[in-house]
Design a protein around this motif. Sequence first.
Motif, PDB file in Angstrom:
ATOM      1  N   ALA A  69       0.996  -0.948  -0.256  1.00 12.65           N
ATOM      2  CA  ALA A  69      -0.220   0.275   0.173  1.00 12.65           C
ATOM      3  C   ALA A  69       1.006   1.192   0.290  1.00 12.65           C
ATOM      4  N   PHE A  70       0.352   2.546  -0.636  1.00  9.75           N
ATOM      5  CA  PHE A  70       1.155   3.390  -0.906  1.00  9.75           C
ATOM      6  C   PHE A  70       0.956   4.276   0.533  1.00  9.75           C
ATOM      7  N   ALA A  71      -0.329   4.638   0.869  1.00  9.13           N
ATOM      8  CA  ALA A  71      -0.785   5.217   1.925  1.00  9.13           C
ATOM      9  C   ALA A  71      -2.308   5.103   2.390  1.00  9.13           C
ATOM     10  N   PHE A  72      -2.681   5.663   3.634  1.00  8.77           N
ATOM     11  CA  PHE A  72      -3.704   5.681   4.124  1.00  8.77           C
ATOM     12  C   PHE A  72      -4.357   6.459   4.650  1.00  8.77           C
ATOM     13  N   ILE A  73      -5.880   6.201   4.675  1.00 10.68           N
ATOM     14  CA  ILE A  73      -7.233   7.339   5.061  1.00 10.68           C
ATOM     15  C   ILE A  73      -7.736   7.439   6.079  1.00 10.68           C
ATOM     16  N   PRO A  74      -7.411   6.983   7.294  1.00 10.17           N
ATOM     17  CA  PRO A  74      -9.453   6.753   8.018  1.00 10.17           C
ATOM     18  C   PRO A  74      -9.791   7.688   8.144  1.00 10.17           C
ATOM     19  N   LEU A  75     -11.265   7.071   7.507  1.00 10.63           N
ATOM     20  CA  LEU A  75     -12.094   7.665   8.077  1.00 10.63           C
ATOM     21  C   LEU A  75     -13.278   7.544   8.722  1.00 10.63           C
TER      22      LEU A  75
END
Length: 248
Positions: free
Chosen positions: A102-108
Motif C-alpha cells: 500500500a502507498f498510503a492510508f486515510i482513516p475515515l
Amino acid sequence: MQRYFLKNHQFHDQMAVITGDDAHHISRVMRMGLSDQVIICNEDKVCYLSTIEQMDGQEIKVKLDSKVASETELPIDVTIAQGLPKGDKFEWVIQKATECGAFAFIPLIMDRSVVKLDEKKSLKRLERWNKIAKEAAEQSHRQMVPEVFPLHSLKQLIAKASEYDVCLFAYEEIAKQGRLSQLKQSLTEISPGEKMLVIIGPEGGISESEERLLIESGFKPCALGARILRTETAPIYVMSAISYALEL
C-alpha cells in the motif's frame, strides 16, 4: 539486513547521518558497530548498501557504498481509505497492507463508525500509526514508507478524489447481485504510475446514503469476492488482488 528510512536532508554527498530512534535501534538494539552494514533509503525511493563509519552517541554516520537495485514497489500507488474500526484493527491493517505494498492510508469517520476520537487522541493515534507503517516498511524491505494521513470525513475524502485515476469503494451488496467484475476490470484498465483509491467501510459496512453520495461523486462500487469480509480483512484482499494482477 536491517533497513532504515531517512529524510533527504540526512544525506550529504556519499554519506548519511542516522539519528533518533533509528540510531538507538542500531546501537542499542542491534548492537552494531563500526564496519557493520545496513540498507538506508531516501524519500525518492533510492536505497543504498551502507557501512557504519562513525558512532557518536545518538548520531551514526554511514558511507553510501552502492545502490540497491531491487524493485519492491507496486507499479501503481494504492491508497486505502478505511472506515475507522474498533480496537487495534486499523493498526493491523496498516501493518499488513504496508507489507502488501500500500502507498498510503486515510482513516475515515463514517456513518457506521463506532470509534470517536477527539483531536488529542487523534494526533496521538496518528503518530503511532505512522510509526507502525515505518516499521512494517522496514521489515518488508519496501523502498518507501506509506503515509498515514489525519482522520478525514467522507466529504473531505471525496473532495480529494480528483487526485486519483481510479476511485472504488467496497460494497457487499454488489456481491449479492452477482456483480463481481469491477475490481478486475479496473485493474486491467489502470496503467503503471497511476493512482488508485479504495474505500473500505467500518464494521457494519458502508451505509446506503454513503453509497449514493459516492456514486454521485464518480466512485465505482466493487465486490471483494463472493463472500462477506471483515473490515480488517478487506484491505488485505484488495492489496493481494492488485499484487496478483499487476506483479505476477
